[in-house]
Write a protein that holds these residues in place. Structure first.
Motif, mmCIF file in Angstrom:
data_model
loop_
_atom_site.group_PDB
_atom_site.id
_atom_site.type_symbol
_atom_site.label_atom_id
_atom_site.label_comp_id
_atom_site.label_asym_id
_atom_site.label_seq_id
_atom_site.Cartn_x
_atom_site.Cartn_y
_atom_site.Cartn_z
ATOM 1 N N PRO A 105 0.835 -1.202 0.000
ATOM 2 C CA PRO A 105 0.000 0.000 0.000
ATOM 3 C C PRO A 105 0.868 1.249 0.000
ATOM 4 O O PRO A 105 1.985 1.237 0.524
ATOM 5 N N PRO A 106 0.378 2.338 -0.585
ATOM 6 C CA PRO A 106 1.181 3.572 -0.608
ATOM 7 C C PRO A 106 1.334 4.129 0.800
ATOM 8 O O PRO A 106 0.489 3.881 1.669
ATOM 9 N N PRO A 107 2.410 4.885 1.041
ATOM 10 C CA PRO A 107 2.575 5.457 2.374
ATOM 11 C C PRO A 107 1.445 6.439 2.687
ATOM 12 O O PRO A 107 0.927 7.108 1.799
ATOM 13 N N ARG A 108 1.080 6.499 3.964
ATOM 14 C CA ARG A 108 -0.006 7.392 4.358
ATOM 15 C C ARG A 108 0.426 8.839 4.193
ATOM 16 O O ARG A 108 1.571 9.199 4.459
ATOM 17 N N ARG A 109 -0.527 9.665 3.783
ATOM 18 C CA ARG A 109 -0.249 11.079 3.580
ATOM 19 C C ARG A 109 -0.209 11.775 4.932
ATOM 20 O O ARG A 109 -1.077 11.569 5.774
ATOM 21 N N ARG A 110 0.808 12.594 5.119
ATOM 22 C CA ARG A 110 0.913 13.353 6.351
ATOM 23 C C ARG A 110 0.130 14.652 6.173
ATOM 24 O O ARG A 110 0.374 15.415 5.241
ATOM 25 N N ALA A 111 -0.794 14.920 7.069
ATOM 26 C CA ALA A 111 -1.630 16.112 6.966
ATOM 27 C C ALA A 111 -0.776 17.361 7.207
ATOM 28 O O ALA A 111 0.041 17.403 8.133
ATOM 29 N N THR A 112 -0.939 18.349 6.363
ATOM 30 C CA THR A 112 -0.198 19.601 6.504
ATOM 31 C C THR A 112 -1.160 20.766 6.439
ATOM 32 O O THR A 112 -2.268 20.645 5.920
ATOM 33 N N LYS A 113 -0.726 21.900 6.964
ATOM 34 C CA LYS A 113 -1.529 23.114 6.908
ATOM 35 C C LYS A 113 -0.932 24.017 5.844
ATOM 36 O O LYS A 113 0.277 24.011 5.613
ATOM 37 N N PRO A 114 -1.780 24.848 5.195
ATOM 38 C CA PRO A 114 -1.227 25.794 4.216
ATOM 39 C C PRO A 114 -0.320 26.809 4.913
ATOM 40 O O PRO A 114 -0.598 27.243 6.033
ATOM 41 N N SER A 115 0.754 27.192 4.237
ATOM 42 C CA SER A 115 1.687 28.146 4.815
ATOM 43 C C SER A 115 1.083 29.553 4.802
ATOM 44 O O SER A 115 0.103 29.818 4.104
ATOM 45 N N ARG A 116 1.690 30.431 5.552
ATOM 46 C CA ARG A 116 1.208 31.808 5.602
ATOM 47 C C ARG A 116 1.282 32.451 4.220
ATOM 48 O O ARG A 116 0.361 33.142 3.785
ATOM 49 N N GLY A 117 2.385 32.194 3.513
ATOM 50 C CA GLY A 117 2.548 32.777 2.180
ATOM 51 C C GLY A 117 1.482 32.289 1.205
ATOM 52 O O GLY A 117 0.942 33.072 0.423
ATOM 53 N N SER A 118 1.139 31.000 1.262
ATOM 54 C CA SER A 118 0.126 30.483 0.338
ATOM 55 C C SER A 118 -1.243 31.055 0.661
ATOM 56 O O SER A 118 -2.041 31.339 -0.240
ATOM 57 N N LYS A 119 -1.538 31.256 1.966
ATOM 58 C CA LYS A 119 -2.806 31.892 2.335
ATOM 59 C C LYS A 119 -2.873 33.318 1.802
ATOM 60 O O LYS A 119 -3.910 33.756 1.261
ATOM 61 N N GLU A 120 -1.767 34.062 1.971
ATOM 62 C CA GLU A 120 -1.745 35.453 1.500
ATOM 63 C C GLU A 120 -1.902 35.519 -0.017
ATOM 64 O O GLU A 120 -2.614 36.381 -0.537
ATOM 65 N N ARG A 121 -1.238 34.620 -0.736
ATOM 66 C CA ARG A 121 -1.358 34.623 -2.209
ATOM 67 C C ARG A 121 -2.774 34.299 -2.647
ATOM 68 O O ARG A 121 -3.304 34.904 -3.582
ATOM 69 N N ARG A 122 -3.410 33.358 -1.948
ATOM 70 C CA ARG A 122 -4.794 33.005 -2.281
ATOM 71 C C ARG A 122 -5.723 34.186 -2.040
ATOM 72 O O ARG A 122 -6.560 34.518 -2.899
#
Length: 142
Positions: A105-122
């Protein structure tokens, strides 16, 4: 030439464990299609096969559950005019199917939060888009 099915480096299925049935294929082929038994049904008992290691058997059965009938998987090949080529195609398809089913089976995905820069760009992109839409308003008031 041996007719055993090799499933990667994991295991080999001996020819004696495979069942084959031949019948007439439908479709184009002219007069030959009415006389030759070129369609191949290859069946393999996944649940009771001694060739599949026990640690892989559970994974194979779980992944192929929807295709198994009483623990037996059946592959049909009828795309070629010759019986020999259809036999080879069915065996290759079985090997590919079992190789895919035994893959870890594929390795489990580690949950991450969006970075501050990606939030600002969005948010900046949303503001630009809102400004474009706001600029369109009121043009057609005649």
């Amino acid at each position: 030439m041996t007719d055993d099915v090799v499933v990667g480096a994991r295991f080999v299925i001996p020819d004696a464990e495979l069942g084959e049935r031949f019948s007439r294929a439908s479709g184009p082929g002219g007069q030959g299609v009415n006389t030759t038994d070129s369609r191949v049904e290859l069946s393999f008992d996944v649940v009771r096969s001694p060739s599949i290691p026990d640690d892989l058997r559970e994974r194979v059965v779980a992944r192929l559950r929807s295709r198994l009938v009483d623990g037996v998987i059946t592959i049909v090949a009828r795309e070629h005019r010759s019986q020999l080529m259809n036999r080879e195609a069915a065996r290759a398809r079985l090997a590919a199917l079992l190789l895919e089913a035994t893959a870890p089976p594929p390795p489990r995905r580690r949950a991450t939060k969006p970075s501050r820069g990606s939030k600002e760009r969005r948010l900046a992109a949303k503001k630009r888009r809102a400004q474009v839409k706001r600029g369109r308003g009121g043009r057609f008031d005649d």
